[in-house]
Scaffold this active site. Structure first.
Site, PDB file in Angstrom:
ATOM      1  N   ASP A  29      15.006-100.535 123.020  1.00  0.00           N
ATOM      2  CA  ASP A  29      16.277-100.751 123.700  1.00  0.00           C
ATOM      3  C   ASP A  29      17.420-100.433 122.733  1.00  0.00           C
ATOM      4  O   ASP A  29      17.393-100.824 121.575  1.00  0.00           O
ATOM      5  CB  ASP A  29      16.367-102.200 124.194  1.00  0.00           C
ATOM      6  CG  ASP A  29      17.459-102.384 125.231  1.00  0.00           C
ATOM      7  OD1 ASP A  29      17.122-102.663 126.397  1.00  0.00           O
ATOM      8  OD2 ASP A  29      18.652-102.245 124.887  1.00  0.00           O
ATOM      9  N   ASN A  86      14.299-107.428 135.374  1.00  0.00           N
ATOM     10  CA  ASN A  86      15.519-107.842 136.055  1.00  0.00           C
ATOM     11  C   ASN A  86      15.638-107.082 137.369  1.00  0.00           C
ATOM     12  O   ASN A  86      15.321-105.897 137.427  1.00  0.00           O
ATOM     13  CB  ASN A  86      16.741-107.557 135.175  1.00  0.00           C
ATOM     14  CG  ASN A  86      16.749-108.377 133.903  1.00  0.00           C
ATOM     15  OD1 ASN A  86      16.293-109.514 133.899  1.00  0.00           O
ATOM     16  ND2 ASN A  86      17.242-107.800 132.820  1.00  0.00           N
ATOM     17  N   VAL A  95      20.296-100.844 134.894  1.00  0.00           N
ATOM     18  CA  VAL A  95      19.753 -99.489 135.068  1.00  0.00           C
ATOM     19  C   VAL A  95      18.755 -99.540 136.216  1.00  0.00           C
ATOM     20  O   VAL A  95      17.761-100.281 136.154  1.00  0.00           O
ATOM     21  CB  VAL A  95      19.078 -98.976 133.778  1.00  0.00           C
ATOM     22  CG1 VAL A  95      18.507 -97.581 134.009  1.00  0.00           C
ATOM     23  CG2 VAL A  95      20.069 -98.951 132.618  1.00  0.00           C
ATOM     24  N   HIS A  99      11.969-101.325 134.986  1.00  0.00           N
ATOM     25  CA  HIS A  99      11.512-101.374 133.598  1.00  0.00           C
ATOM     26  C   HIS A  99      11.109-102.800 133.243  1.00  0.00           C
ATOM     27  O   HIS A  99      11.661-103.765 133.764  1.00  0.00           O
ATOM     28  CB  HIS A  99      12.593-100.879 132.626  1.00  0.00           C
ATOM     29  CG  HIS A  99      13.945-101.472 132.875  1.00  0.00           C
ATOM     30  ND1 HIS A  99      14.771-101.000 133.878  1.00  0.00           N
ATOM     31  CD2 HIS A  99      14.611-102.483 132.270  1.00  0.00           C
ATOM     32  CE1 HIS A  99      15.896-101.703 133.866  1.00  0.00           C
ATOM     33  NE2 HIS A  99      15.823-102.630 132.914  1.00  0.00           N
ATOM     34  N   HIS A 101      11.136-105.356 130.139  1.00  0.00           N
ATOM     35  CA  HIS A 101      11.620-105.636 128.787  1.00  0.00           C
ATOM     36  C   HIS A 101      10.499-106.367 128.041  1.00  0.00           C
ATOM     37  O   HIS A 101      10.001-107.395 128.532  1.00  0.00           O
ATOM     38  CB  HIS A 101      12.827-106.575 128.811  1.00  0.00           C
ATOM     39  CG  HIS A 101      14.064-106.021 129.451  1.00  0.00           C
ATOM     40  ND1 HIS A 101      15.117-105.515 128.730  1.00  0.00           N
ATOM     41  CD2 HIS A 101      14.427-105.924 130.750  1.00  0.00           C
ATOM     42  CE1 HIS A 101      16.082-105.141 129.558  1.00  0.00           C
ATOM     43  NE2 HIS A 101      15.696-105.378 130.793  1.00  0.00           N
TER      44      HIS A 101
HETATM   45  P1  5GP Z   1      18.584-104.068 132.629  1.00  0.00           P
HETATM   46  O1  5GP Z   1      19.926-104.678 132.332  1.00  0.00           O
HETATM   47  O2  5GP Z   1      18.716-103.011 133.718  1.00  0.00           O
HETATM   48  O3  5GP Z   1      17.480-105.040 132.898  1.00  0.00           O
HETATM   49  O4  5GP Z   1      18.153-103.349 131.300  1.00  0.00           O
HETATM   50  C1  5GP Z   1      18.596-102.087 130.939  1.00  0.00           C
HETATM   51  C2  5GP Z   1      18.424-101.965 129.453  1.00  0.00           C
HETATM   52  O5  5GP Z   1      18.541-100.592 129.120  1.00  0.00           O
HETATM   53  C3  5GP Z   1      19.497-102.710 128.647  1.00  0.00           C
HETATM   54  O6  5GP Z   1      18.868-103.675 127.815  1.00  0.00           O
HETATM   55  C4  5GP Z   1      20.188-101.604 127.864  1.00  0.00           C
HETATM   56  O7  5GP Z   1      20.528-101.995 126.552  1.00  0.00           O
HETATM   57  C5  5GP Z   1      19.175-100.478 127.881  1.00  0.00           C
HETATM   58  N1  5GP Z   1      19.739 -99.148 127.848  1.00  0.00           N
HETATM   59  C6  5GP Z   1      20.749 -98.674 128.618  1.00  0.00           C
HETATM   60  N2  5GP Z   1      21.005 -97.383 128.327  1.00  0.00           N
HETATM   61  C7  5GP Z   1      20.139 -97.041 127.350  1.00  0.00           C
HETATM   62  C8  5GP Z   1      19.922 -95.825 126.625  1.00  0.00           C
HETATM   63  O8  5GP Z   1      20.563 -94.804 126.825  1.00  0.00           O
HETATM   64  N3  5GP Z   1      18.933 -95.837 125.685  1.00  0.00           N
HETATM   65  C9  5GP Z   1      18.179 -96.951 125.430  1.00  0.00           C
HETATM   66  N4  5GP Z   1      17.242 -96.842 124.485  1.00  0.00           N
HETATM   67  N5  5GP Z   1      18.362 -98.111 126.100  1.00  0.00           N
HETATM   68  C10 5GP Z   1      19.333 -98.155 127.045  1.00  0.00           C
END
Ligand code: 5GP
Length: 111
Positions: A29, A86, A95, A99, A101
């Site tokens: 991340d 999430n 996003v 996914h 985590h």
């Molecule tokens: P969510 O909030 O959708 O559960 O998690 C999305 C995760 O994707 C977040 O923890 C965020 O830091 C990570 N993330 C968003 N954009 C990028 C990216 O371009 N590269 C990487 N490696 N992680 C990303």
């Protein structure tokens, strides 16, 4: 609709990839919430947990198994870790490409 994760899968933008096969990608991340924070994603586009159907059962099972395998590689399997999906706004999803985590490397609080 495609997200930034599609670009990571296509290698159009860089990511620190820790594991990959033809179905699944795992990468660090960019904004880690713990010493170990890795995202495990399917290569097919599934926006949220609400979009899962029976055809995804095997894939999602494999994603969980890979997450535990990566936890072992990262040295946190015995100390412990957390797997999180999430979903939508109140679940904290940002996003819209499903996914898992993998978070660990410190004592985690709940919730
Ligand atoms: P969510 O909030 O959708 O559960 O998690 C999305 C995760 O994707 C977040 O923890 C965020 O830091 C990570 N993330 C968003 N954009 C990028 C990216 O371009 N590269 C990487 N490696 N992680 C990303």
């Amino acid at each position: 609709m495609s997200t930034i994760f599609s670009k990571i899968i296509a290698k159009e933008i860089p990511a620190e990839i820790v594991w990959e096969d033809d179905e699944i990608l795992a990468f660090k991340d960019v904004n880690p919430q713990a010493p170990v924070h890795i995202l495990i994603i399917p290569k097919i586009e599934i926006p949220t947990a609400n979009d899962l159907d029976e055809s995804h059962d095997k894939l999602m099972g494999k994603m969980i198994r890979m997450a535990s395998s990566i936890a072992k590689n990262e040295g946190i399997a015995e100390s412990g870790y957390r797997l999180i999906i999430n979903c939508n706004q109140e679940g904290g999803q940002s996003v819209y490409h499903i996914h898992i985590h993998l978070i660990g490397g410190k004592q985690l609080l709940w919730p």
